[in-house]
Write a protein that holds these residues in place. Sequence first.
Motif, short mmCIF file in Angstrom:
data_model
loop_
_atom_site.label_atom_id
_atom_site.label_comp_id
_atom_site.label_asym_id
_atom_site.label_seq_id
_atom_site.Cartn_x
_atom_site.Cartn_y
_atom_site.Cartn_z
N GLN A 287 6.72 -54.16 -8.79
CA GLN A 287 6.77 -55.57 -9.14
C GLN A 287 5.94 -56.39 -8.17
O GLN A 287 5.22 -57.32 -8.56
N PHE A 288 6.00 -56.03 -6.91
CA PHE A 288 5.31 -56.78 -5.88
C PHE A 288 3.80 -56.71 -6.04
O PHE A 288 3.08 -57.70 -5.85
N VAL A 289 3.30 -55.53 -6.36
CA VAL A 289 1.85 -55.36 -6.53
C VAL A 289 1.33 -56.26 -7.64
O VAL A 289 0.30 -56.93 -7.48
N PHE A 290 2.01 -56.30 -8.75
CA PHE A 290 1.57 -57.15 -9.85
C PHE A 290 1.78 -58.63 -9.52
O PHE A 290 1.08 -59.50 -10.04
N GLY A 291 2.73 -58.92 -8.64
CA GLY A 291 2.89 -60.29 -8.18
C GLY A 291 1.69 -60.79 -7.40
O GLY A 291 1.31 -61.96 -7.49
#
Length: 466
Positions: A287-291
Amino acid sequence: MATVFPSAFFRSGSTPQTDPARLSGWRLAAFSSIAVPVAAAGLPLGVYLPAVYAQEYGLSLATIGLIFLVGRLWDAVLDPFMGALSDRTRSRFGRRRPWIAGGGIVFAISSLFLFFPQGQVTATSLAIVLFFFYLGWTAIQIPFLAWSGEISGRYHERTRVATYQTVITAIALLTALILPTLADQLRPGDGKLKLALMGGLVAVSILPALFLTLRAFPEQPAPVSVGARQPIGVIIRTVLGDPLLLRVLGSDFAVTLGQTIRGALIVFVVTFYMGRPEWAGGLFLFQFVFGILAGPIWMKIGLRLGKHQTAVAGELVQVAVNLGLLIVTPDSFGLLLGLTLAQGLAQGSGNLMLRSIVADVADKHRLETGDDRAGLYFSVFSLAGKAATAVAIGIALPLVGWIGFDPKVQNTPAALNGLLYVFALGPAIAHAFSAWLIHGFPLDEARHSEIRRALDERERALVPAE
């Protein structure tokens, strides 16, 4: 100034690169670099440090919890006073620079003691280190946020400034998340190694980041004040009575509340409801990477739609994604993965736009009162986010416990379903409330342009001709 973030990564087609008022992407990246050590220190502070200090240095969890609670209260008290003090500062170096430079030194020294403790660690020594750590942290953060709103008075340029900060903060947080994972691969269970790796990131980045931030842009002279000088307490009450600021604060409180509820429960949902403990940390990183990728996307949307419309759109996407979690079953891991990707792309859209709006609201306040209180406005904004984080933990964990979920026992299907409902509905309600609060916000681009013209005309009238 060379940085590792090419300006093309943030480039938007809606504003020509030839626009002379458009801020340099390289300089924005350099200015935002102070977010790296600040974010790198902030993540382990609440996630890893308490456990490491308990396991490796023998402090009781109750003692550590009390020290960190008092430290956060001290941090909260400091915010508005630091904002007001930086607003009032007058020096040949500017209003914001002296606080950031001084705070950076205090932050750097206290971080060394916090992440690389020497000798016997006691409750007193930890409390003293945290006292100075939060002092330095606040002296950096609040003046920096205020300065961010002063680099440009243009409505959309402020969105670009906030985007750079958001993306670089996310990259720093991602790095800080990866380091403990590497430590577990090298020496499983070695808390001191985790602490050293995370502290090393802070140590190697703080001085270069300070240099880049302080040198990236000239600080504009403080606006001429036409209001009567008032005590700080009176000023704080005046700011808290601003109805537009209260709407922004409420909306951001709800955004952070929803995000934190999700973050507090995601490991439990993946581990116990989905039965996939091996994905508990990986899904959060996913989730963080796509954030990180989402920041420039939402910036482009904001340049076209305007800030509050984009904030509403982002929050409604968050509502839809979180409601979609209600149909996730233990056998539909692919669906959860897709919703997590969508969550990452929507993550931070509200925070990004609302942070940019704060500077516009501060401009309106300056036009009406004659006083520039941007530092105080951003300090209150920061305080609202911290309060939401504390409230989310205080709501989510007791609530799932009340419905019967317990990570230490074999849970019933009803308890696991209750966990999923809180995980999905809590953020959905919070994001819907955020969208409702900011919908129809009256301070749009046209109104802000009028305010800036009036401020510029007043400044020219007050400055004596040479």
